[in-house]
Design a protein around this motif. Structure first.
Motif, PDB file in Angstrom:
ATOM      1  N   PRO A  51       0.825  -1.207   0.000  1.00  0.00           N
ATOM      2  CA  PRO A  51       0.000   0.000   0.000  1.00  0.00           C
ATOM      3  C   PRO A  51       0.863   1.263   0.000  1.00  0.00           C
ATOM      4  N   TYR A  52       0.231   2.386  -0.216  1.00  0.00           N
ATOM      5  CA  TYR A  52       0.896   3.677  -0.084  1.00  0.00           C
ATOM      6  C   TYR A  52       1.127   3.910   1.407  1.00  0.00           C
ATOM      7  N   LEU A  53       2.373   3.933   1.818  1.00  0.00           N
ATOM      8  CA  LEU A  53       2.732   4.177   3.216  1.00  0.00           C
ATOM      9  C   LEU A  53       3.790   5.281   3.242  1.00  0.00           C
ATOM     10  N   PRO A  54       3.383   6.507   3.547  1.00  0.00           N
ATOM     11  CA  PRO A  54       4.312   7.638   3.458  1.00  0.00           C
ATOM     12  C   PRO A  54       5.573   7.483   4.301  1.00  0.00           C
ATOM     13  N   GLN A  55       5.486   6.791   5.426  1.00  0.00           N
ATOM     14  CA  GLN A  55       6.664   6.621   6.283  1.00  0.00           C
ATOM     15  C   GLN A  55       7.714   5.711   5.644  1.00  0.00           C
ATOM     16  N   ARG A  56       7.353   4.970   4.609  1.00  0.00           N
ATOM     17  CA  ARG A  56       8.305   4.088   3.932  1.00  0.00           C
ATOM     18  C   ARG A  56       8.832   4.665   2.624  1.00  0.00           C
ATOM     19  N   LYS A  98      12.485   3.853   1.679  1.00  0.00           N
ATOM     20  CA  LYS A  98      13.486   4.051   2.722  1.00  0.00           C
ATOM     21  C   LYS A  98      14.018   2.684   3.139  1.00  0.00           C
ATOM     22  N   PRO A  99      15.271   2.620   3.552  1.00  0.00           N
ATOM     23  CA  PRO A  99      15.815   1.332   4.013  1.00  0.00           C
ATOM     24  C   PRO A  99      15.109   0.865   5.283  1.00  0.00           C
ATOM     25  N   GLU A 100      14.995  -0.435   5.414  1.00  0.00           N
ATOM     26  CA  GLU A 100      14.399  -1.017   6.613  1.00  0.00           C
ATOM     27  C   GLU A 100      15.306  -2.112   7.129  1.00  0.00           C
ATOM     28  N   GLU A 101      15.274  -2.316   8.408  1.00  0.00           N
ATOM     29  CA  GLU A 101      16.036  -3.395   9.028  1.00  0.00           C
ATOM     30  C   GLU A 101      15.081  -4.392   9.655  1.00  0.00           C
ATOM     31  N   VAL A 102      15.496  -5.642   9.639  1.00  0.00           N
ATOM     32  CA  VAL A 102      14.723  -6.701  10.275  1.00  0.00           C
ATOM     33  C   VAL A 102      15.613  -7.330  11.335  1.00  0.00           C
ATOM     34  N   ASP A 103      15.105  -7.400  12.532  1.00  0.00           N
ATOM     35  CA  ASP A 103      15.841  -8.027  13.636  1.00  0.00           C
ATOM     36  C   ASP A 103      15.103  -9.274  14.087  1.00  0.00           C
ATOM     37  N   TYR A 104      15.854 -10.298  14.426  1.00  0.00           N
ATOM     38  CA  TYR A 104      15.278 -11.539  14.927  1.00  0.00           C
ATOM     39  C   TYR A 104      15.707 -11.724  16.380  1.00  0.00           C
ATOM     40  N   GLU A 105      14.762 -12.131  17.201  1.00  0.00           N
ATOM     41  CA  GLU A 105      15.036 -12.324  18.627  1.00  0.00           C
ATOM     42  C   GLU A 105      16.049 -13.440  18.865  1.00  0.00           C
ATOM     43  N   THR A 106      15.934 -14.506  18.067  1.00  0.00           N
ATOM     44  CA  THR A 106      16.812 -15.658  18.277  1.00  0.00           C
ATOM     45  C   THR A 106      17.381 -16.135  16.952  1.00  0.00           C
ATOM     46  N   TRP A 107      18.449 -16.913  17.040  1.00  0.00           N
ATOM     47  CA  TRP A 107      19.047 -17.523  15.862  1.00  0.00           C
ATOM     48  C   TRP A 107      18.050 -18.473  15.201  1.00  0.00           C
ATOM     49  N   GLU A 108      17.254 -19.152  15.993  1.00  0.00           N
ATOM     50  CA  GLU A 108      16.267 -20.099  15.459  1.00  0.00           C
ATOM     51  C   GLU A 108      15.216 -19.370  14.623  1.00  0.00           C
ATOM     52  N   ASP A 109      14.795 -18.187  15.070  1.00  0.00           N
ATOM     53  CA  ASP A 109      13.833 -17.402  14.288  1.00  0.00           C
ATOM     54  C   ASP A 109      14.425 -17.030  12.930  1.00  0.00           C
ATOM     55  N   PHE A 110      15.686 -16.628  12.924  1.00  0.00           N
ATOM     56  CA  PHE A 110      16.356 -16.301  11.669  1.00  0.00           C
ATOM     57  C   PHE A 110      16.451 -17.535  10.771  1.00  0.00           C
TER      58      PHE A 110
END
Length: 117
Positions: A51-56, A98-110
Motif C-alpha cells: 500500500p501507499y505508506l508515506p513513512q516508507r 526508505k531502508p528497513e532493518e529486520v531483527d530476529y530475537e533468536t538464531w532459530e527465528d532467523f
C-alpha cells in the motif's frame, strides 16, 4: 582507463536491495482517466502488493515533459499511485523506498526465515 576502473572497484560498497517494482494497471490511459500503478515486492514479476505508506517512501515523483509532481496518497491506498495525468503524453514515475532493518530475537527465528525463503 584501467586505473579508473580499478579505483571504482575499490570504492564500490555492498548494496542492500530487494525486488520492488511499479506495475501500471493500464499502460495507456485517456486524458480524463487517472494514472494508476501498484507497488509490488517479490521475485520474477510475482509479488505482494504494497500500500501507499508515506513513512516508507523516500522519493515518489511523476514526470511528464517539463512538469513533475510528488505522488501523494492516503496511507493504506491500493493501488499506491492514483493521480490525474500532468499533461498528454508519456509519464515517468520514480519510487524509492526508505531502508528497513529486520531483527530476529533468536538464531532459530532467523533460521526459520531463511528456510522459508
Amino acid at each position: 582507463m584501467r586505473i579508473f576502473a580499478l579505483l571504482l572497484t575499490c570504492l564500490a560498497a555492498p548494496l542492500n536491495a530487494h525486488e520492488l517494482w511499479l506495475e501500471p494497471l493500464n499502460f495507456q490511459v485517456q486524458t480524463d482517466e487517472q494514472l494508476t500503478a501498484r507497488i509490488l515486492n517479490g521475485q520474477e514479476f510475482a509479488g505482494n502488493e504494497l500500500p501507499y505508506l508515506p513513512q516508507r517512501i523516500k522519493h515518489f515523483v511523476a514526470f511528464s515533459g517539463d512538469k513533475n509532481t510528488l505522488v501523494r496518497g492516503r496511507a493504506g491506498n491500493r493501488p499506491a499511485l492514483a493521480m490525474d495525468p500532468l499533461q498528454d503524453g508519456l509519464h515517468v514515475v520514480i519510487y524509492q523506498s526508505k531502508p528497513e532493518e529486520v531483527d530476529y530475537e533468536t538464531w532459530e527465528d532467523f533460521q526459520k526465515f531463511v528456510t522459508h525463503k
